[in-house]
Write an enzyme that holds these catalytic residues in place. Sequence first.
Site, PDB file in Angstrom:
ATOM      1  N   GLU A   1       0.825  -1.203   0.000  1.00 47.75           N
ATOM      2  CA  GLU A   1       0.000   0.000   0.000  1.00 47.75           C
ATOM      3  C   GLU A   1       0.862   1.257   0.000  1.00 47.75           C
ATOM      4  OE1 GLU A   1      -3.221   0.096  -0.307  1.00 47.75           O
ATOM      5  OE2 GLU A   1      -3.639  -2.046  -0.105  1.00 47.75           O
TER       6      GLU A   1
ATOM      7  N   ASN B   1     -15.431   4.187  -2.214  1.00 44.21           N
ATOM      8  CA  ASN B   1     -14.921   4.938  -1.062  1.00 44.21           C
ATOM      9  C   ASN B   1     -15.023   6.445  -1.354  1.00 44.21           C
ATOM     10  OD1 ASN B   1     -13.302   6.269   0.792  1.00 44.21           O
ATOM     11  ND2 ASN B   1     -11.415   5.256   0.156  1.00 44.21           N
TER      12      ASN B   1
ATOM     13  N   ARG C   1     -10.742  13.759  -4.500  1.00 45.78           N
ATOM     14  CA  ARG C   1     -11.172  13.349  -5.832  1.00 45.78           C
ATOM     15  C   ARG C   1     -12.681  13.487  -6.036  1.00 45.78           C
ATOM     16  NH1 ARG C   1     -10.421   6.729  -5.311  1.00 45.78           N
ATOM     17  NH2 ARG C   1     -11.904   6.479  -3.612  1.00 45.78           N
TER      18      ARG C   1
ATOM     19  N   TYR D   1     -13.356   7.750 -18.602  1.00 44.68           N
ATOM     20  CA  TYR D   1     -13.496   7.101 -17.303  1.00 44.68           C
ATOM     21  C   TYR D   1     -12.570   7.789 -16.300  1.00 44.68           C
ATOM     22  CZ  TYR D   1     -13.488   3.563 -13.666  1.00 44.68           C
ATOM     23  OH  TYR D   1     -13.609   2.924 -12.460  1.00 44.68           O
TER      24      TYR D   1
END
Length: 502
Positions: free
Chosen positions: A249, A312, A319, A362
């Site tokens: 991560e 999320n 964002r 997208y």
Amino acid sequence: MRRPKISLKKYFYFTLICALLLIFGFNLKEYEIWKSNREPRSLLSVTQQQQQQRQHEAINEMKGLIVWETTSTYESAPPASPVPASDQDQQLQELDAEEEGAAGDRRAQTAATAKPWFFRNGEYYPKPAKTFSNRKARKLHAPRLFPQEDQHGDRVVNQLMYVPHNYEQIKASGKLKTILLYNGLGPWNVKKGREVFLRSKCPVDTCELTANRDLASVADMILYKDTYIPTGIRRPNNHKQVNMMYYLECPYHTQNVKVPDAINWTATYRRDSTVMAPYEKWQYYDNKVQQQEQDHNYALNKTKKVAWFVSNCGARNGRLQYAHELQKHIEVDIYGGCGNYKCPRSTADRCFDILDNDYKFYLAFENSNCRDYITEKFFVNALNRKVLPIVMGARPEDYEVSAPRRSYIHVDEFASPKELAEYLHILDKDDELYNSYFKWKGTGEFINTYFWCRVCSTLHNEDQLRKSSWYHDVNDWWRGAGICTSGSWRNFKARMDVISDD
Ligand SMILES: *[C@@H]1O[C@H](CO)[C@@H](O)[C@H](O)[C@H]1NC(C)=O
Ligand SMILES: *[C@@H]1O[C@H](CO)[C@@H](O)[C@H](O)[C@H]1NC(C)=O
């Protein structure tokens, strides 16, 4: 006593002239540096004798390592920059021609037709590295496996193609490098022993995995996954043992290593990790062919503009706010918990069909803006489909070297969501321009980067083991100033964004 006016004026001119001279001198110096840096690459600026020497060395290299050389060119020339063949390329081509005329090396020809082993149906396997008696040649032909040997590339291909010069002997001796997985086999989903190396058909497979902590004092490598655990024993005397830390991560979701000088190597998605472990890696078949005509019109029948599948909502890079702002200027359909469109996971395939058939754009927005942080969101959800991704996450220059050329739009190319929307409207009306973002398709592959093969091959580089290297404070490298930002990279101030987990 006060100075007369006239002398003040003289003093001023004198300073001015001095400053000009200094600037002039500095420029000259810089030119010198620039020249000496470039010289090794250019055949034109060196003497005849040196030229012959270099040609000789380069020809030797061509004989054994032709694919190697092509691939290290990938590494030094970022795929995204539309560079004409570099000096070095040029040089190699010329030598190539010369070589064919002279001897017509069989291996060179095989290499030219067979794809390297890590591509689908790849057949070309590397041979053991050559050894060179003189220092200059050794430097020139160094396999460039480690960060300090290549400041810009990820060295993945070099590591996949590296075989130590004495590999036949190593194999014959039956000696294996032992890699101790200190957090156990479970988190890695591997079996103990050599299985993973043999199954992957690694060029260097003389390694074994173990989870037996009793081997901590003799293991060649202790590999940690996400958490560092001190072994409680003194490090072996030979100083050749490697402690490697793997992070999956980004820094926001990983822990600090509290012990200084504990980590020798790193394995993360960061390009400057010792063994880079990217979420996906794009590799051209031929670095000189990065675009090709497509026989598909990617704009055909599409009636909708921007889609986003997201679950999320509260990401720290803002964002969602960005998407909402964008919505004011162009139609953005948000699927999932944060929007008005539903796409149950059970019908995920159908959702992707809708994406492919109806939408032009997208949003491949990561949840964190960190250096090199580009996940499968971009590679799998977007690039593998027929839709043009708009990206947020890593820096624009990171996407430039990781993604296929002209395959996406970075939000930071625009001053605001409004300006981005304006450009999307232009693309929406111009099919040719829209289709120009798909010309990379078919020029390469998302390759399997065979992480375990590369761990094993790099662990066989005795030069590096002898050198002894480590991170004094690995946290500094992983989460220090300039690595992540909570806002846009456009107005990014490094010193404000050091992440700490305590
Ligand atoms: C576009 O629509 C036409 C007519 O409905 C259909 O025949 C064709 O297959 C569609 N093309 C694509 C690429 O979806
Ligand atoms: C690993 O780091 C230690 C210092 O913590 C050092 O003594 C050792 O030589 C290093 N090993 C390698 C292979 O670089």
